[in-house]
Design a protein around this motif. Structure first.
Motif, mmCIF file in Angstrom:
data_model
loop_
_atom_site.group_PDB
_atom_site.id
_atom_site.type_symbol
_atom_site.label_atom_id
_atom_site.label_comp_id
_atom_site.label_asym_id
_atom_site.label_seq_id
_atom_site.Cartn_x
_atom_site.Cartn_y
_atom_site.Cartn_z
ATOM 1 N N THR A 20 30.594 -27.655 35.377
ATOM 2 C CA THR A 20 29.364 -28.130 36.001
ATOM 3 C C THR A 20 29.475 -28.072 37.519
ATOM 4 N N GLY A 21 28.512 -27.397 38.135
ATOM 5 C CA GLY A 21 28.429 -27.349 39.584
ATOM 6 C C GLY A 21 27.310 -28.228 40.089
ATOM 7 N N PRO A 22 27.068 -28.236 41.396
ATOM 8 C CA PRO A 22 26.036 -29.116 41.954
ATOM 9 C C PRO A 22 24.624 -28.736 41.532
ATOM 10 N N GLN A 23 24.394 -27.489 41.150
ATOM 11 C CA GLN A 23 23.051 -27.043 40.806
ATOM 12 C C GLN A 23 22.875 -26.694 39.330
ATOM 13 N N GLY A 24 23.968 -26.402 38.624
ATOM 14 C CA GLY A 24 23.850 -25.986 37.229
ATOM 15 C C GLY A 24 25.199 -25.944 36.567
ATOM 16 N N LEU A 25 25.257 -25.297 35.410
ATOM 17 C CA LEU A 25 26.516 -25.240 34.671
ATOM 18 C C LEU A 25 26.785 -23.831 34.161
ATOM 19 N N LEU A 26 28.069 -23.579 33.882
ATOM 20 C CA LEU A 26 28.512 -22.340 33.259
ATOM 21 C C LEU A 26 29.175 -22.712 31.940
ATOM 22 N N GLY A 27 28.611 -22.229 30.838
ATOM 23 C CA GLY A 27 29.144 -22.529 29.522
ATOM 24 C C GLY A 27 29.883 -21.346 28.936
ATOM 25 N N VAL A 71 23.233 -22.149 33.122
ATOM 26 C CA VAL A 71 21.973 -22.870 32.961
ATOM 27 C C VAL A 71 21.663 -23.524 34.304
ATOM 28 N N PHE A 72 20.624 -23.041 34.966
ATOM 29 C CA PHE A 72 20.253 -23.528 36.284
ATOM 30 C C PHE A 72 18.752 -23.829 36.318
ATOM 31 N N SER A 84 14.359 -24.223 33.093
ATOM 32 C CA SER A 84 15.663 -23.728 33.513
ATOM 33 C C SER A 84 15.831 -22.274 33.121
ATOM 34 N N THR A 85 16.755 -21.603 33.784
ATOM 35 C CA THR A 85 17.118 -20.229 33.436
ATOM 36 C C THR A 85 18.409 -20.239 32.634
ATOM 37 N N HIS A 86 18.556 -19.242 31.764
ATOM 38 C CA HIS A 86 19.775 -19.064 30.972
ATOM 39 C C HIS A 86 20.206 -17.610 31.152
ATOM 40 N N ARG A 87 21.203 -17.395 32.001
ATOM 41 C CA ARG A 87 21.640 -16.033 32.308
ATOM 42 C C ARG A 87 23.117 -15.885 31.991
ATOM 43 N N GLY A 88 23.472 -14.721 31.487
ATOM 44 C CA GLY A 88 24.879 -14.527 31.176
ATOM 45 C C GLY A 88 25.138 -13.233 30.441
ATOM 46 N N VAL A 89 26.275 -13.176 29.770
ATOM 47 C CA VAL A 89 26.707 -11.968 29.085
ATOM 48 C C VAL A 89 27.426 -12.357 27.804
ATOM 49 N N VAL A 90 27.275 -11.515 26.773
ATOM 50 C CA VAL A 90 28.046 -11.666 25.540
ATOM 51 C C VAL A 90 28.984 -10.466 25.442
#
Length: 347
Positions: free
Chosen positions: A61-68, A86-87, A96-102
């Motif tokens: 968890t960062g100040p603006q969002g999280l990385l799962g 998730v930001f 919120s936005t959900h950005r990433g890679v599988v």
């Protein structure tokens, strides 16, 4: 994510050996929702049978969002891990936005097989999980479906309902069984009436207008008397109240990653189903906000209903609630569908 796959399926299948890299558009084009529904159902059954290897998700968890991070192995589907952020979305307050890679790996030799954009994949696999629950738990005579939400997840849910209705896909007219907002068939299983609702009535009307046969209504009006309710929001407070639910209603809730999408009375109103036991036993963000403090035995794994090992709905007046938190096995299933479609020969 930059798409380096070469564009067409033929070009991708002819590319040198190495991992596929599929950006948002290539991923979206390969996400046949009907096949994703089949693969996700198989993954849910595997979860219920204990054959899936998947630790609870973790998040930094960062100040603006999280990385799962969500790794999993599903026999017959593969080995994969999702990294997703998730930001807050500054352009859409309250969303919120959900950005990433599988990353999909070969389950036999560990070779990296594909990198797939996580945003469209997550939306479609989540809709597939909610829809699998609806097919297993809703009454056979369900005639009115309420979709609460107006964002990307609600859009994916409507598209999957369109696929089940056999709506024409304007992008791929040779596959009339695939979803899409264009086409003449009503949205929803067996011609069920679809009502779209959201906190922004204007957005609800715009989204409903994109799908044939769908209408828009205020949230309470849409939910009252509905046979099936899909909750697809980024809500931090409940958007559905138990008092609005008619006897026999099925609820599939996939939102609420930052708070409660359902009120406690709805959770306690009837039979409860989840993707995995951690939805109850794990703290958020792995577990569901709404299920904290419940006895683990209150929740039945939806995969056990899909496999026929649990009867699911007990009678026509029972309220059934499926609370989704997501599961890495679903990402494996959807990523496998994407990869198989991307390397399939044309025709």
């Amino acid at each position: 994510m930059t798409d380096t796959s070469g564009g067409s399926p033929a070009a991708r299948s002819a590319a040198p050996a190495g991992p596929l890299v599929l950006g948002p558009e290539a991923t979206r084009a390969a996400l046949d929702p009907v096949r994703v529904l089949e693969a996700v159902s198989a993954a849910l059954i595997a979860v219920s049978e204990g054959t899936v290897s998947a630790p609870p998700r973790i998040a930094a968890t960062g100040p603006q969002g999280l990385l799962g991070a969500m790794p999993a192995y599903v026999p017959g589907l593969g080995l994969a891990a999702k990294l997703v952020t998730v930001f807050p979305d500054p352009g859409r307050p309250g969303r919120s936005t959900h950005r990433g890679v599988v990353a999909l790996f070969d389950e036999d030799d560990g070779r990296l097989a594909a990198l797939v954009d996580a945003e469209p994949l997550t939306a479609v696999r989540t809709a597939a999980s909610a829809t699998a629950a609806m097919r297993a738990l809703a009454r056979p005579d369900a005639a009115r479906i309420a979709v609460v939400g107006t964002g990307a997840q609600a859009t994916a849910q409507l598209a999957l309902l369109a696929a089940l209705a056999g709506a024409n896909d304007a992008r791929r007219p040779e596959r009339p069984d695939l979803p899409g907002p264009a086409g003449g068939s009503p949205v929803g299983p067996a011609g069920a009436r679809i009502v779209v609702a959201g906190r922004d009535p204007g957005r609800a009307r715009v989204l409903a207008a994109a799908f044939p046969g769908a209408a828009a209504a205020p949230i309470e009006d849409a939910v009252r008397g509905a046979d099936v309710v899909f909750c697809c929001t980024g809500a931090r407070e409940p958007v559905v109240e138990a008092g609005w639910l008619a006897p026999g209603t099925h609820v599939s809730s996939v939102g609420g990653s930052e708070g409660h999408e359902l009120d406690r009375a709805t959770v306690e109103a009837g039979a409860l189903f989840t993707e995995w036991t951690g939805a109850v036993t794990a703290a958020p963000p792995a577990g569901a906000h709404e299920l904290q403090g419940l006895a683990p035995e209150r929740a039945v794994l939806i995969g056990s209903v899909l496999s026929g090992r649990h009867p699911g709905r007990r009678d026509a007046r029972e309220i059934t609630v499926f609370k989704s938190t997501g599961h890495a096995a679903l990402d494996v299933a959807a990523a496998r569908v994407v990869r198989d479609a991307a390397v399939a020969p044309p025709g």
